[in-house]
Scaffold this motif. Structure first.
Motif, PDB file in Angstrom:
ATOM      1  N   MET A   8      30.656 151.126 114.848  1.00 66.03           N
ATOM      2  CA  MET A   8      31.945 151.755 114.602  1.00 66.03           C
ATOM      3  C   MET A   8      33.137 150.814 114.657  1.00 66.03           C
ATOM      4  SD  MET A   8      32.010 154.901 113.761  1.00 66.03           S
ATOM      5  CE  MET A   8      30.591 154.773 112.712  1.00 66.03           C
ATOM      6  N   SER A  25      35.732 156.416 119.679  1.00 65.57           N
ATOM      7  CA  SER A  25      36.955 157.209 119.553  1.00 65.57           C
ATOM      8  C   SER A  25      37.957 156.992 120.682  1.00 65.57           C
ATOM      9  CB  SER A  25      36.597 158.687 119.458  1.00 65.57           C
ATOM     10  OG  SER A  25      36.022 158.914 118.200  1.00 65.57           O
ATOM     11  N   ASP A  82      36.057 158.552 124.795  1.00 66.07           N
ATOM     12  CA  ASP A  82      37.056 159.247 123.975  1.00 66.07           C
ATOM     13  C   ASP A  82      38.369 159.510 124.721  1.00 66.07           C
ATOM     14  OD1 ASP A  82      34.852 159.201 122.313  1.00 66.07           O
ATOM     15  OD2 ASP A  82      34.395 161.340 122.520  1.00 66.07           O
TER      16      ASP A  82
HETATM   17  C1  FRU Z   1      32.172 162.388 118.413  1.00 66.39           C
HETATM   18  C2  FRU Z   1      31.644 161.036 118.828  1.00 66.39           C
HETATM   19  C3  FRU Z   1      32.475 160.479 119.963  1.00 66.39           C
HETATM   20  C4  FRU Z   1      32.245 159.002 119.841  1.00 66.39           C
HETATM   21  C5  FRU Z   1      32.178 158.820 118.337  1.00 66.39           C
HETATM   22  C6  FRU Z   1      31.242 157.735 117.892  1.00 66.39           C
HETATM   23  O1  FRU Z   1      31.891 162.731 117.105  1.00 66.39           O
HETATM   24  O2  FRU Z   1      30.288 161.152 119.181  1.00 66.39           O
HETATM   25  O3  FRU Z   1      32.139 161.014 121.230  1.00 66.39           O
HETATM   26  O4  FRU Z   1      33.280 158.259 120.421  1.00 66.39           O
HETATM   27  O5  FRU Z   1      31.764 160.060 117.801  1.00 66.39           O
HETATM   28  O6  FRU Z   1      31.363 157.505 116.529  1.00 66.39           O
END
Ligand code: FRU
Length: 476
Positions: A49, A79, A153
């Motif tokens: 990511m 995130s 997050d």
């Molecule tokens: C939610 C999630 C978050 C994480 C992200 C990873 O959709 O699982 O908890 O940070 O996506 O891409």
């Protein structure tokens, strides 16, 4: 840029190419709305990511920017949120420039692979050029994992009563609040939610916001959950109550959902927008997000929504409606008053915006026809007191067995009348019922363009107002 591929949303943001999931780092700064997003520039399925970046002056027209944050030695960039540090508490500001500070989760894939449980840690980065370039803080991570597998997050807000930054963090099956004077040093304040709300999956992507209600603050804690949503898979729940700068105290024990449809997830709000609360979610569901049949890109965001607080039956609820900025893209094609609904047909193509009002609530169905018997059906069922969206026959669904389905939501509003707002794009419907107290978002993949809409209702149903508008593509 003009995007006209098959199934490309025309009024919703989607990246030019490649994979996206959660919206991240939403912050308003100097007349620009920033939207970062979970992004994998190397493919159309989830991967290492990054934070993609797009900007808008009006929340509707987006200009995609270069990738903002790349994976580093601490891991992928999961995130998180961003704030405008106007008092320069972080000291990152220089020459009077307000730093934008991003607070995100570093996810270390190696630690995960090795079976550790401390592979998610919180880090920060700052920008002094309106989000164009970012410098990661040399002291990262700023919040270390105490041994909780799901520790991620971070959503950060300035809370004036305690004059501190408050971080709302998803910690597996509950929320943990942390505070900081400078975004660099974090202290644990409290935990919330182990025995409240929905627990059919892991808690992710939270948000904490306050509404003024008759001179008093009412706090809303948003908690995304995957799986365990009301129509399966991922969804956004929320709690209403009080936050004293340390602890969240719920006002009731009702499990409430921002959106009952299958396809709104990871939704949170923009920071630095004053009293206005603008929410946006990822328009997909982890059940099938990696399999939907688009080719060059995968997944899109919902329409930005204005949140407000309403009271029904003595309880607070959050209502959502499309931001008013969307109206500027709308041209009315049919306006009617006092319509006795029955078998009415309107020729129309997507994208469109529709509002209607009736004094009473009776059985009622609206069908969107895509040719060859394919239709999307939305409506209200009086006997069960439920709203529904049925995409069983709307188009492609063979990519996942959970996709072809009828989704329902209970009616919460107590009034006699109904008020409905719909945003229908090439591959999505967002239904805001009873002034947005119930919202449902569903995606679908039709094999032909929308041709017409028809309404079938209890013959007693009098539609007071009906307004159908065509929406201009945001990519023109
Ligand atoms: C939610 C999630 C978050 C994480 C992200 C990873 O959709 O699982 O908890 O940070 O996506 O891409």
């Amino acid at each position: 840029t003009v995007y006209h591929e098959r199934w490309r949303p025309q009024v919703h943001f989607s990246p030019k190419a490649h994979w996206t999931n959660d919206p991240n780092g939403m912050v308003y700064s100097n007349g620009t709305y920033h939207l970062f997003f979970q992004y994998f520039p190397g493919g159309t399925t989830w991967g290492p990511m990054h934070w993609g970046h797009t900007i808008s002056k009006d929340l509707i027209h987006w200009q995609e920017q270069p990738v903002a944050l790349y994976p580093d030695s601490l891991g992928y960039i999961f995130s998180g949120s961003a704030v405008a540090d106007v008092h320069n508490t972080s000291g990152f500001g220089k020459g009077g420039k307000t730093p934008l500070v991003a607070i995100y989760t570093n996810h270390d894939p190696k630690g995960e692979h090795d079976g550790k449980n401390d592979f998610q840690n919180q880090s920060i980065a700052y920008s002094l050029d309106e989000g164009k370039t970012w410098t990661k803080y040399s002291g990262n991570p700023v919040l270390k994992n105490p041994g909780i597998r799901d520790f991620r997050d971070p959503k950060v807000n300035w809370v004036e009563t305690v004059k501190k930054w408050i971080m709302t963090l998803a910690t597996q099956d509950h929320i943990t609040f942390f505070s900081s004077p400078d975004l660099k040093n974090w202290t644990k304040e409290s935990e919330f939610g182990k025995t409240l709300g929905a627990h059919g999956g892991v808690w992710e992507c939270p948000d904490l916001l306050a509404f003024d209600h008759q001179g008093k603050k009412v706090w809303v804690l948003i908690v995304n959950i995957n799986p365990g949503g009301p129509n399966k898979g991922s969804a956004t729940q929320y709690f209403t109550g009080d936050f004293d700068g340390h602890t969240f105290t719920p006002g009731d024990s009702i499990t409430k959902w921002i959106d009952y449809g299958a396809d709104e997830y990871a939704g949170i709000t923009w920071s630095n927008t004053g009293k206005r609360h603008v929410f946006l979610g990822w328009m997909s569901n982890w059940m099938y997000a990696n399999e939907v049949p688009t080719k060059t890109w995968r997944n899109a965001m919902t329409i930005p929504r204005e949140l407000s607080l309403v009271k029904e039956n003595g309880h607070f609820y959050v209502s959502s409606l499309p931001v008013k900025e969307l109206q500027a893209s709308a041209t009315t094609v049919s306006r009617r008053t006092n319509l006795k609904a029955n078998g009415d047909v309107y020729m129309c193509t997507a994208p469109l915006y529709l509002t209607m009002k009736a004094d009473e609530l009776k059985d009622f169905t609206m069908s969107f026809h895509y040719g060859a018997g394919a239709e999307l059906v939305i409506g209200f069922d009086k006997a069960s007191n439920t709203w529904f969206i049925d995409r069983t026959t709307t188009g492609e669904h063979g990519f996942n067995k959970e996709f072809a389905a009828r989704h329902t939501a209970p009616r919460i509003a107590t009034g006699k009348g109904l008020e409905l707002t719909l945003v229908v794009d090439e591959t999505s419907v967002e239904m805001f019922a009873d002034h947005g107290v119930i919202t449902m978002t569903d995606i679908f993949f039709p094999n032909a363009p929308l041709q017409k809409i028809s309404i079938t209702a209890d013959k007693e149903l009098l539609i007071r107002q009906w307004q159908l508008s065509k929406l201009k593509s945001i990519w023109k």
